[in-house]
Design a protein around this motif. Structure first.
Motif, PDB file in Angstrom:
ATOM      1  N   ASP A  19     -18.024  22.516  12.132  1.00  0.00           N
ATOM      2  CA  ASP A  19     -17.923  23.265  13.618  1.00  0.00           C
ATOM      3  C   ASP A  19     -18.375  24.793  13.449  1.00  0.00           C
ATOM      4  OD1 ASP A  19     -17.041  20.934  14.728  1.00  0.00           O
ATOM      5  OD2 ASP A  19     -15.003  21.568  14.737  1.00  0.00           O
ATOM      6  N   GLU A  20     -18.874  25.048  12.340  1.00  0.00           N
ATOM      7  CA  GLU A  20     -19.205  26.653  12.277  1.00  0.00           C
ATOM      8  C   GLU A  20     -20.497  26.766  13.121  1.00  0.00           C
ATOM      9  OE1 GLU A  20     -19.194  28.171   8.481  1.00  0.00           O
ATOM     10  OE2 GLU A  20     -17.080  27.687   8.091  1.00  0.00           O
ATOM     11  N   GLY A  25     -19.119  23.184  16.921  1.00  0.00           N
ATOM     12  CA  GLY A  25     -17.771  23.498  17.473  1.00  0.00           C
ATOM     13  C   GLY A  25     -17.455  23.797  18.614  1.00  0.00           C
ATOM     14  N   ARG A  27     -16.879  26.616  19.685  1.00  0.00           N
ATOM     15  CA  ARG A  27     -15.882  27.452  19.793  1.00  0.00           C
ATOM     16  C   ARG A  27     -16.030  28.672  20.798  1.00  0.00           C
ATOM     17  NH1 ARG A  27     -15.191  27.558  13.233  1.00  0.00           N
ATOM     18  NH2 ARG A  27     -13.936  25.461  12.963  1.00  0.00           N
ATOM     19  N   ARG A  32     -19.366  26.493  25.014  1.00  0.00           N
ATOM     20  CA  ARG A  32     -18.628  25.433  25.417  1.00  0.00           C
ATOM     21  C   ARG A  32     -18.992  24.961  27.087  1.00  0.00           C
ATOM     22  NH1 ARG A  32     -14.461  27.069  23.198  1.00  0.00           N
ATOM     23  NH2 ARG A  32     -13.478  28.191  24.695  1.00  0.00           N
ATOM     24  N   SER A  59     -16.381  17.316  19.327  1.00  0.00           N
ATOM     25  CA  SER A  59     -16.483  18.562  20.517  1.00  0.00           C
ATOM     26  C   SER A  59     -16.935  18.032  21.886  1.00  0.00           C
ATOM     27  CB  SER A  59     -17.177  19.603  19.772  1.00  0.00           C
ATOM     28  OG  SER A  59     -16.992  20.059  18.614  1.00  0.00           O
ATOM     29  N   LYS A  87      -8.500  17.135  16.801  1.00  0.00           N
ATOM     30  CA  LYS A  87      -9.013  17.851  17.880  1.00  0.00           C
ATOM     31  C   LYS A  87      -8.390  17.593  19.125  1.00  0.00           C
ATOM     32  CE  LYS A  87     -13.040  19.840  17.029  1.00  0.00           C
ATOM     33  NZ  LYS A  87     -14.397  19.917  16.986  1.00  0.00           N
TER      34      LYS A  87
END
Length: 217
Positions: A19-20, A25, A27, A32, A59, A87
Motif C-alpha cells: 500500500d505504500e 494503497g 492513501r 483515491r 483498495s 481494510k
C-alpha cells in the motif's frame, strides 16, 4: 515459470509494503478520488455484484463497497487477503474475500455483473484461457473491466519477481491493441480508455502505456 508456491510467497512478502505505492494503497485523497471517479465511469449503476480478481489489499474493493456494490475479492496471497478483509472491516463495509487462483476463481457457480482486474493479466501463465474463464463468470449483459498496461517487470523495491517470469506470455504487460484483439471474440463490444495521461490515478506522471478495457458480454 515458477510454481504457485513461489508466486504466493512473492506476493505474501510484498503485502506489508504494497500500500505504500500511491495507486495501490490509495492513501492520498486525490489518488483515491481519481479511482473513485474512474470506477464509477466503468461500472453500471449499482448496486451490482463485482468480482475483484487479484484484489491485493482491497483498495479498489473498498471503493466499490463504499459505493454500495456487493464485492467478492480473490487473491492468491493469503496476506493480501488478510489485509483486504481488515481494510473493509475497519471501514465498517461488507465484502467477501477468498484465497485462490485468478485463473479459476473459487466462487463456485456464482455469476457476477462485473469482473474487475487490475494489473493482473501479465502474471498469468495462460492469460487467453483466463479471459475465457472470466467472461464465463459474467451474467448476460455483464461487464469485464481490465486495467492493464505495458511496463517493466513488476517488483517491490527492487526485489525480482519469481524465477522464470520472463517466459510469461504477457511478461512486461500487454498493449491495448493486443488485449483488445484477445478479448473481442469473447464479447459483444468493447472500448479502450487511455489512462497514461491521468497522473492523479498513479500518484504522479507515468511514461508507460496504461489503459482500461471495458467490455460487455
Amino acid at each position: 515459470m515458477g510454481d504457485s508456491t513461489s508466486i504466493t510467497a512473492y506476493w505474501d512478502a510484498a503485502a506489508a509494503e504494497f500500500d505504500e505505492e500511491p495507486d495501490h494503497g490509495l492513501r492520498a485523497e486525490p489518488v483515491r478520488a481519481a479511482w473513485r471517479v474512474a470506477l464509477r465511469g466503468w461500472l453500471p449503476a449499482g448496486p451490482v455484484d463485482v468480482l475483484d480478481l487479484g484484489c491485493g489489499t482491497g483498495s479498489l474493493s473498498l471503493l466499490l463497497a463504499a459505493d454500495g456494490h456487493r464485492v467478492t475479492g480473490v487473491d492468491l496471497a493469503p496476506r493480501m487477503v488478510e489485509r483486504a478483509r481488515a481494510k473493509l472491516a475497519a471501514a465498517g463495509l461488507p465484502g467477501g474475500f477468498l484465497v485462490g487462483d485468478a485463473m479459476a476463481p473459487p466462487t463456485g457457480a456464482q455469476r457476477f455483473d462485473v469482473l474487475l482486474s487490475r494489473h493482473l493479466a501479465w502474471t498469468l501463465p495462460d492469460p487467453q484461457a483466463a479471459l475465457r474463464e472470466w467472461v464465463s463468470r459474467l451474467r448476460p449483459g455483464g461487464r469485464l473491466v481490465l486495467v492493464e498496461g505495458r511496463w517493466r517487470e513488476a517488483g517491490q523495491r527492487g526485489v525480482p519477481y519469481v524465477p522464470g517470469a520472463e517466459a510469461l506470455p504477457w511478461h512486461g504487460g500487454i498493449g491495448a491493441a493486443e488485449l483488445a484483439a484477445a478479448v473481442r471474440p469473447l464479447v459483444s463490444g468493447l472500448r479502450v480508455e487511455p489512462l497514461g495521461d491521468e497522473p492523479r490515478l498513479w500518484g504522479g506522471p507515468v511514461a508507460d502505456e496504461r489503459y482500461a478495457l471495458v467490455a460487455e458480454r
